[in-house]
Design a protein around this motif. Structure first.
Motif, mmCIF file in Angstrom:
data_model
loop_
_atom_site.group_PDB
_atom_site.id
_atom_site.type_symbol
_atom_site.label_atom_id
_atom_site.label_comp_id
_atom_site.label_asym_id
_atom_site.label_seq_id
_atom_site.Cartn_x
_atom_site.Cartn_y
_atom_site.Cartn_z
ATOM 1 N N SER A 1 28.289 3.682 39.131
ATOM 2 C CA SER A 1 29.261 4.582 39.751
ATOM 3 C C SER A 1 30.373 3.761 40.406
ATOM 4 O O SER A 1 30.141 2.655 40.898
ATOM 5 C CB SER A 1 28.588 5.473 40.791
ATOM 6 N N PRO A 2 31.608 4.303 40.432
ATOM 7 C CA PRO A 2 32.694 3.610 41.124
ATOM 8 C C PRO A 2 32.355 3.459 42.607
ATOM 9 O O PRO A 2 31.712 4.330 43.202
ATOM 10 C CB PRO A 2 33.895 4.544 40.921
ATOM 11 N N ALA A 3 32.774 2.353 43.198
ATOM 12 C CA ALA A 3 32.449 2.118 44.602
ATOM 13 C C ALA A 3 33.552 1.309 45.274
ATOM 14 O O ALA A 3 34.332 0.614 44.612
ATOM 15 C CB ALA A 3 31.106 1.393 44.734
ATOM 16 N N ARG A 4 33.585 1.433 46.593
ATOM 17 C CA ARG A 4 34.514 0.657 47.404
ATOM 18 C C ARG A 4 33.730 0.012 48.542
ATOM 19 O O ARG A 4 32.887 0.648 49.182
ATOM 20 C CB ARG A 4 35.595 1.579 47.981
ATOM 21 N N ARG A 5 33.993 -1.247 48.773
ATOM 22 C CA ARG A 5 33.309 -1.933 49.868
ATOM 23 C C ARG A 5 33.871 -1.468 51.208
ATOM 24 O O ARG A 5 35.062 -1.165 51.340
ATOM 25 C CB ARG A 5 33.426 -3.444 49.722
ATOM 26 N N GLY B 1 33.425 -4.958 56.153
ATOM 27 C CA GLY B 1 32.730 -6.099 55.568
ATOM 28 C C GLY B 1 33.639 -7.286 55.317
ATOM 29 O O GLY B 1 34.796 -7.333 55.757
ATOM 30 N N GLU B 2 33.122 -8.258 54.548
ATOM 31 C CA GLU B 2 33.890 -9.468 54.235
ATOM 32 C C GLU B 2 34.992 -9.212 53.214
ATOM 33 O O GLU B 2 35.955 -9.970 53.141
ATOM 34 C CB GLU B 2 32.943 -10.555 53.711
ATOM 35 N N HIS B 3 34.841 -8.172 52.417
ATOM 36 C CA HIS B 3 35.835 -7.853 51.388
ATOM 37 C C HIS B 3 36.275 -6.405 51.586
ATOM 38 O O HIS B 3 35.972 -5.540 50.762
ATOM 39 C CB HIS B 3 35.249 -8.062 49.990
ATOM 40 N N PRO B 4 36.987 -6.114 52.654
ATOM 41 C CA PRO B 4 37.292 -4.733 53.020
ATOM 42 C C PRO B 4 38.074 -3.982 51.953
ATOM 43 O O PRO B 4 39.120 -4.447 51.488
ATOM 44 C CB PRO B 4 38.113 -4.881 54.304
ATOM 45 N N GLY B 5 37.522 -2.846 51.539
ATOM 46 C CA GLY B 5 38.202 -1.968 50.604
ATOM 47 C C GLY B 5 38.204 -2.409 49.159
ATOM 48 O O GLY B 5 38.818 -1.757 48.312
ATOM 49 N N GLU B 6 37.505 -3.485 48.831
ATOM 50 C CA GLU B 6 37.490 -3.968 47.441
ATOM 51 C C GLU B 6 36.871 -2.915 46.534
ATOM 52 O O GLU B 6 35.821 -2.344 46.844
ATOM 53 C CB GLU B 6 36.715 -5.278 47.351
ATOM 54 N N LEU B 7 37.505 -2.665 45.389
ATOM 55 C CA LEU B 7 37.020 -1.673 44.436
ATOM 56 C C LEU B 7 36.184 -2.330 43.345
ATOM 57 O O LEU B 7 36.431 -3.475 42.955
ATOM 58 C CB LEU B 7 38.198 -0.928 43.806
ATOM 59 N N GLY B 8 35.204 -1.583 42.863
ATOM 60 C CA GLY B 8 34.348 -2.093 41.804
ATOM 61 C C GLY B 8 33.341 -1.055 41.369
ATOM 62 O O GLY B 8 33.602 0.152 41.436
ATOM 63 N N ALA C 1 37.464 -3.712 37.535
ATOM 64 C CA ALA C 1 37.254 -2.609 36.600
ATOM 65 C C ALA C 1 36.015 -2.843 35.753
ATOM 66 O O ALA C 1 35.679 -3.987 35.419
ATOM 67 C CB ALA C 1 38.482 -2.456 35.710
ATOM 68 N N PRO C 2 35.300 -1.771 35.383
ATOM 69 C CA PRO C 2 34.134 -1.940 34.498
ATOM 70 C C PRO C 2 34.575 -2.403 33.117
ATOM 71 O O PRO C 2 35.753 -2.270 32.749
ATOM 72 C CB PRO C 2 33.525 -0.533 34.458
ATOM 73 N N ALA D 1 35.561 -2.687 29.323
ATOM 74 C CA ALA D 1 36.082 -1.727 28.355
ATOM 75 C C ALA D 1 35.411 -1.864 26.995
ATOM 76 O O ALA D 1 35.592 -1.021 26.122
ATOM 77 C CB ALA D 1 37.593 -1.917 28.202
ATOM 78 N N ASP D 2 34.649 -2.925 26.794
ATOM 79 C CA ASP D 2 33.998 -3.173 25.509
ATOM 80 C C ASP D 2 32.753 -4.008 25.733
ATOM 81 O O ASP D 2 32.540 -4.567 26.813
ATOM 82 C CB ASP D 2 34.958 -3.883 24.551
ATOM 83 N N LEU D 3 31.927 -4.083 24.716
ATOM 84 C CA LEU D 3 30.668 -4.831 24.825
ATOM 85 C C LEU D 3 30.890 -6.326 24.950
ATOM 86 O O LEU D 3 30.081 -7.032 25.557
ATOM 87 C CB LEU D 3 29.773 -4.541 23.613
ATOM 88 N N GLU D 4 31.972 -6.820 24.391
ATOM 89 C CA GLU D 4 32.217 -8.257 24.403
ATOM 90 C C GLU D 4 32.339 -8.808 25.821
ATOM 91 O O GLU D 4 31.931 -9.938 26.100
ATOM 92 C CB GLU D 4 33.476 -8.570 23.601
ATOM 93 N N THR D 5 32.919 -8.009 26.716
ATOM 94 C CA THR D 5 33.131 -8.489 28.083
ATOM 95 C C THR D 5 32.033 -8.069 29.048
ATOM 96 O O THR D 5 32.048 -8.476 30.214
ATOM 97 C CB THR D 5 34.485 -7.989 28.620
ATOM 98 N N LEU D 6 31.073 -7.262 28.588
ATOM 99 C CA LEU D 6 29.988 -6.814 29.468
ATOM 100 C C LEU D 6 29.197 -7.971 30.081
ATOM 101 O O LEU D 6 28.940 -7.976 31.296
ATOM 102 C CB LEU D 6 29.046 -5.872 28.709
ATOM 103 N N PRO D 7 28.770 -8.993 29.304
ATOM 104 C CA PRO D 7 27.941 -10.054 29.893
ATOM 105 C C PRO D 7 28.618 -10.795 31.041
ATOM 106 O O PRO D 7 28.006 -11.005 32.096
ATOM 107 C CB PRO D 7 27.651 -10.972 28.700
#
Length: 335
Positions: free
Chosen positions: A19-23, A27-34, A309-310, A312-318
């Motif tokens: 799920s999308p989340a924001r720190r 914290g140490e990385h305030p508002g970082e999206l991921g 960002a999550p 976009a393809d399997l190649e970059t998943l790892p």
């Protein structure tokens, strides 16, 4: 042997566990999206080799140690901090069996178990029951048996069955290292709960795979150690076996055999890439690395955060997943 198509058009959906989340702003990385994920687990490591503190700063929230001296198990069993560890205790093997002759096997990490011959003395604990009880007394939550016919003697079917029975009576799953012709069959016929490695020394026939799936057996992947980046016959066997096991409905667990050779500390992108090659979708790969086994429940106090960002393809998943960090669950907010 055909290889999995890693094209950019393949489905990279992570499924309901992401799920999308924001720190938090505190914290140490305030508002970082991921992206928020459940805690990540490597289901096959050896802390006696890499050191107890080696993974403290990794993206792993949990590890399963599959072979260690009992004094190490006892010392680390109730330890605070991450990754939290579950242990198999010592390798249980036939007397003189693998890995009793290996330099990397620390003193006390291998426990020979004599053939079970209690006979009319069935009221007394046999060798199998005594060995299992000993591991549990020191904090083991899973039992590891070794069936490596290429490197020494292995258990006969009766002794292996006695170990499995003793473990079941104590609520402990049994995981087997299988190596060499017929060893996968021996483990499946004994009803072991998991394989420590995807079988890599022989092709497992479809009928035997169907039996493993019917047993609800789990296979820990460890594909990367079959070649460490090189394509070996063992790599081809393992990928083919895992592809067919997964396609038949088998449960795959992410594991690297960390400590066996030069492997990165933390989430291993090469292992993830090989899982994709074996036919797992992105959501399947995520399922394999978030399974809390051998625990039943996840630790809700912590979560995984992957910045940016999550994929976009399997190649970059790892590489994306390898950038994960462990954070307190309360630090993440849903934007």
């Amino acid at each position: 042997m055909p290889r999995h198509d890693d094209s950019r058009d393949a489905d990279a959906s992570l499924g309901a566990n992401a799920s999308p989340a924001r720190r938090s702003l505190n914290g140490e990385h305030p508002g970082e999206l991921g992206t928020r994920l459940p805690p990540l687990v490597d289901h096959h490591v050896h802390l006696m080799i890499i050191g107890a503190d080696a993974l403290a700063e990794s993206g792993l929230a949990g590890v399963v140690d599959l072979g260690a001296p009992l004094d190490l198990v006892a010392a680390l069993h109730a330890r605070d901090g991450f990754p939290r560890a579950d242990f198999a205790g010592a390798f249980l093997t036939a007397p003189g069996g693998y890995p009793s002759d290996r330099d990397w096997a620390a003193p006390g990490s291998v426990r020979g178990v004599e053939a079970d011959d209690t006979g009319d003395r069935a009221s007394l604990p046999g060798p199998a029951e005594a060995a299992v009880a000993e591991q549990q007394a020191f904090g083991a939550s899973v039992i590891k048996v070794v069936l490596n016919v290429t490197a020494g003697p292995v258990f006969d079917a009766a002794t292996l069955a006695a170990i499995v029975r003793a473990a079941r009576e104590r609520g402990l799953p049994v995981v087997a290292h299988v190596e060499g012709e017929g060893m996968t069959r021996l483990a499946i016929e004994a009803g072991v709960d998991a394989l420590a490695h995807t079988p890599f020394t022989e092709r497992v026939d479809d009928g035997l795979i169907a039996r493993a799936v019917a047993l609800r057996q789990r296979w820990i992947s460890t594909l990367v150690v079959t070649g460490y980046g090189e394509r070996t016959p063992e790599t081809e066997y393992a990928i083919d076996n895992l592809r067919r096991f997964h396609a038949a409905g088998g449960r795959v667990l992410y594991g690297t055999d960390l400590g066996n050779g030069e492997l990165p500390l933390g989430v291993n992108p090469d292992e993830l890439a090989l899982l994709l090659e074996a036919g797992l979708a992105a959501s399947d790969v995520l399922d394999a690395i978030i399974d809390p086994w051998p625990r039943r429940d996840r630790d809700d106090a912590v979560a995984t955060f992957v910045p940016g960002a999550p994929p976009a393809d399997l190649e970059t998943l790892p590489t994306w997943l390898a950038s994960a960090v462990v954070v307190p669950a309360e630090e993440l907010e849903i934007p």
